[in-house]
Design a protein around this motif. Sequence first.
Motif, PDB file in Angstrom:
ATOM      1  N   GLY A 380       0.806  -1.218   0.000  1.00 20.56           N
ATOM      2  CA  GLY A 380       0.000   0.000   0.000  1.00 20.56           C
ATOM      3  C   GLY A 380       0.834   1.260   0.000  1.00 20.56           C
ATOM      4  N   ARG A 381       1.918   1.290   0.752  1.00 17.41           N
ATOM      5  CA  ARG A 381       2.756   2.497   0.798  1.00 17.41           C
ATOM      6  C   ARG A 381       3.394   2.770  -0.560  1.00 17.41           C
ATOM      7  N   ALA A 382       3.830   1.710  -1.231  1.00 11.03           N
ATOM      8  CA  ALA A 382       4.400   1.897  -2.567  1.00 11.03           C
ATOM      9  C   ALA A 382       3.347   2.437  -3.525  1.00 11.03           C
ATOM     10  N   ALA A 383       2.117   1.949  -3.401  1.00 11.40           N
ATOM     11  CA  ALA A 383       1.051   2.421  -4.277  1.00 11.40           C
ATOM     12  C   ALA A 383       0.774   3.904  -4.072  1.00 11.40           C
ATOM     13  N   LEU A 384       0.860   4.366  -2.831  1.00  7.77           N
ATOM     14  CA  LEU A 384       0.676   5.787  -2.559  1.00  7.77           C
ATOM     15  C   LEU A 384       1.740   6.626  -3.253  1.00  7.77           C
ATOM     16  N   ALA A 385       2.923   6.025  -3.442  1.00  8.36           N
ATOM     17  CA  ALA A 385       4.008   6.717  -4.145  1.00  8.36           C
ATOM     18  C   ALA A 385       3.952   6.483  -5.647  1.00  8.36           C
ATOM     19  N   GLY A 386       2.882   5.835  -6.105  1.00 11.11           N
ATOM     20  CA  GLY A 386       2.702   5.629  -7.534  1.00 11.11           C
ATOM     21  C   GLY A 386       3.436   4.430  -8.095  1.00 11.11           C
ATOM     22  N   ARG A 387       3.819   3.466  -7.248  1.00 17.89           N
ATOM     23  CA  ARG A 387       4.572   2.299  -7.689  1.00 17.89           C
ATOM     24  C   ARG A 387       3.808   1.007  -7.406  1.00 17.89           C
ATOM     25  N   VAL A 388       4.021   0.032  -8.264  1.00 14.98           N
ATOM     26  CA  VAL A 388       3.443  -1.298  -8.080  1.00 14.98           C
ATOM     27  C   VAL A 388       4.537  -2.182  -7.483  1.00 14.98           C
ATOM     28  N   ARG A 389       4.345  -2.577  -6.216  1.00 16.81           N
ATOM     29  CA  ARG A 389       5.338  -3.410  -5.547  1.00 16.81           C
ATOM     30  C   ARG A 389       4.643  -4.611  -4.927  1.00 16.81           C
ATOM     31  N   LEU A 390       5.071  -5.800  -5.336  1.00 13.24           N
ATOM     32  CA  LEU A 390       4.499  -7.018  -4.796  1.00 13.24           C
ATOM     33  C   LEU A 390       4.893  -7.208  -3.330  1.00 13.24           C
ATOM     34  N   THR A 391       3.960  -7.655  -2.519  1.00 12.24           N
ATOM     35  CA  THR A 391       4.284  -8.110  -1.174  1.00 12.24           C
ATOM     36  C   THR A 391       4.898  -9.509  -1.288  1.00 12.24           C
ATOM     37  N   LEU A 392       5.314 -10.068  -0.153  1.00 15.54           N
ATOM     38  CA  LEU A 392       5.813 -11.440  -0.172  1.00 15.54           C
ATOM     39  C   LEU A 392       4.734 -12.381  -0.709  1.00 15.54           C
ATOM     40  N   ARG A 393       3.506 -12.231  -0.217  1.00 16.15           N
ATOM     41  CA  ARG A 393       2.411 -13.071  -0.721  1.00 16.15           C
ATOM     42  C   ARG A 393       2.176 -12.807  -2.210  1.00 16.15           C
ATOM     43  N   GLY A 394       2.315 -11.544  -2.606  1.00 19.00           N
ATOM     44  CA  GLY A 394       2.124 -11.194  -4.009  1.00 19.00           C
ATOM     45  C   GLY A 394       3.168 -11.833  -4.914  1.00 19.00           C
ATOM     46  N   ARG A 395       4.395 -11.973  -4.407  1.00 13.03           N
ATOM     47  CA  ARG A 395       5.421 -12.627  -5.210  1.00 13.03           C
ATOM     48  C   ARG A 395       5.091 -14.101  -5.427  1.00 13.03           C
ATOM     49  N   LEU A 396       4.484 -14.708  -4.422  1.00 10.59           N
ATOM     50  CA  LEU A 396       4.087 -16.110  -4.569  1.00 10.59           C
ATOM     51  C   LEU A 396       2.935 -16.266  -5.553  1.00 10.59           C
ATOM     52  N   LEU A 397       2.159 -15.215  -5.740  1.00 12.27           N
ATOM     53  CA  LEU A 397       0.978 -15.251  -6.614  1.00 12.27           C
ATOM     54  C   LEU A 397       1.099 -14.200  -7.713  1.00 12.27           C
ATOM     55  N   ALA A 398       2.316 -14.005  -8.209  1.00  9.38           N
ATOM     56  CA  ALA A 398       2.576 -12.915  -9.154  1.00  9.38           C
ATOM     57  C   ALA A 398       1.739 -13.038 -10.422  1.00  9.38           C
ATOM     58  N   ASP A 399       1.552 -14.249 -10.926  1.00  9.81           N
ATOM     59  CA  ASP A 399       0.773 -14.408 -12.157  1.00  9.81           C
ATOM     60  C   ASP A 399      -0.675 -13.967 -11.952  1.00  9.81           C
ATOM     61  N   ALA A 400      -1.228 -14.281 -10.779  1.00  7.65           N
ATOM     62  CA  ALA A 400      -2.604 -13.866 -10.487  1.00  7.65           C
ATOM     63  C   ALA A 400      -2.699 -12.350 -10.368  1.00  7.65           C
ATOM     64  N   VAL A 401      -1.680 -11.726  -9.786  1.00 10.39           N
ATOM     65  CA  VAL A 401      -1.667 -10.264  -9.682  1.00 10.39           C
ATOM     66  C   VAL A 401      -1.670  -9.640 -11.069  1.00 10.39           C
ATOM     67  N   VAL A 402      -0.824 -10.162 -11.952  1.00  9.66           N
ATOM     68  CA  VAL A 402      -0.745  -9.617 -13.315  1.00  9.66           C
ATOM     69  C   VAL A 402      -2.097  -9.737 -14.017  1.00  9.66           C
ATOM     70  N   ARG A 403      -2.746 -10.887 -13.872  1.00  9.39           N
ATOM     71  CA  ARG A 403      -4.064 -11.054 -14.515  1.00  9.39           C
ATOM     72  C   ARG A 403      -5.053 -10.014 -14.039  1.00  9.39           C
ATOM     73  N   ARG A 404      -5.032  -9.709 -12.762  1.00 14.34           N
ATOM     74  CA  ARG A 404      -5.982  -8.713 -12.243  1.00 14.34           C
ATOM     75  C   ARG A 404      -5.606  -7.312 -12.712  1.00 14.34           C
ATOM     76  N   LEU A 405      -4.315  -7.013 -12.813  1.00 13.71           N
ATOM     77  CA  LEU A 405      -3.901  -5.695 -13.319  1.00 13.71           C
ATOM     78  C   LEU A 405      -4.274  -5.517 -14.785  1.00 13.71           C
ATOM     79  N   LEU A 406      -4.329  -6.643 -15.503  1.00  7.80           N
ATOM     80  CA  LEU A 406      -4.701  -6.596 -16.914  1.00  7.80           C
ATOM     81  C   LEU A 406      -6.203  -6.704 -17.125  1.00  7.80           C
ATOM     82  N   GLY A 407      -6.960  -6.898 -16.041  1.00  8.97           N
ATOM     83  CA  GLY A 407      -8.395  -6.993 -16.148  1.00  8.97           C
ATOM     84  C   GLY A 407      -8.881  -8.339 -16.639  1.00  8.97           C
ATOM     85  N   ASP A 408      -8.034  -9.373 -16.526  1.00 12.27           N
ATOM     86  CA  ASP A 408      -8.435 -10.715 -16.979  1.00 12.27           C
ATOM     87  C   ASP A 408      -9.181 -11.469 -15.896  1.00 12.27           C
TER      88      ASP A 408
END
Length: 408
Positions: A380-408
Amino acid sequence: MPSTLPIADPAPADGLLPESVLDGVESRNFGVYLHVPFCRVRCGYCDFNTYTGDELRGAKRSDYAGQASAEVALAGSVLREAGLPEREVSTVFFGGGTPTMLPASDLAHMLAAVRDEWGLAAGAEVTTEANPDSVDADYLLALKEAGFTRVSFGMQSAVPSVLATLERTHDPERIPLVVACARDAGLDVSLDLIYGTPGETLDDWRRSLDQALAQEPDHLSAYSLIVEDGTKLARQIRRGEVAQPDDDDAADMYEVADATLEAAGYAWYEVSNWARGDEHASRHNLAYWQGHDWWGVGPGAHSHVGGVRWWNVKHPAAYAQRMAEGVSPGAGRETLDGAARQTERILLATRVRDELTTAELDDEGRAAIAPLIADDLLDGRAALAGRVRLTLRGRLLADAVVRRLLGD
């Protein structure tokens, strides 16, 4: 072996590039990848474009440096014909296969061809991969004298039983010896590890991490074992001879790696890579994830310049024939349109810490940020600074994060 090259348009025999590659060239660095497709043995898990001695069908390792240097000269001609500005090379990476199966003089020959064709930028990063049992002190010193700055050792594991499952042939006790030789030669050191091998325990993985950290490498990569179709390992699993890797075990191992490396002073900068400071991050690999230009030299090597991507014929014998005929070794290529380049940008940049900005997302992607933060997938703090930064959990689920960012 059936071809696994992508389906696309044939590459032109002269290799010429469209005018579109000029768009935005001033914002892109230029790197060179040199593929050395030779291995002493084929590891059971490997699906890279590599060949043992009995698979070469008349191609000779002793001829390879000259063939690769000929492609470097062809590349220079193609880039000049396209009207691209003269750019010194920022990074050079020798991968394989096992580049260090060739004499150090052959690697020096290929690096000299790159230097003579384009020049190396000040502080250029020049890396070779190496198996621990394929180099010694004299070899590493010769690399340093030729202009190499960095060596990446395929350690994979410190546990003999894990190495045996992977069919890696080196003795883990050689790791400290070759790292010391690299240090004495003045080379930076990276170690590559693999986790999630069938039969590997968390204690095995901790042992590998501890022994890797004992060498105080500048950089460390940790990749989850992927069982690729067509490999010996896949066949062994299908026959029930080897257990299927467990995704939950692999996730636990990643979390152990991240905690262990962070405690030792290493920071993640890409999902599978950690470094002791930004200056030790692999600039060549970052160039792939950041969408810069690179020319891939050698059989099966992939290249990318300004949204045009192509790949070479796969077999060393076919490659040797193309180079003897003085024509491009390209087998196929594709030109990415704006939508494809945007998708690829999000796909790759999301993996890199703070590389992607929220401004690069479309409305649907920006709307996904808050839910991804709520799900502990983005910082969340990175997002406030305008950056997309995966959390540890996000790194484990990086493909799912990308799909949601792409609207899939």
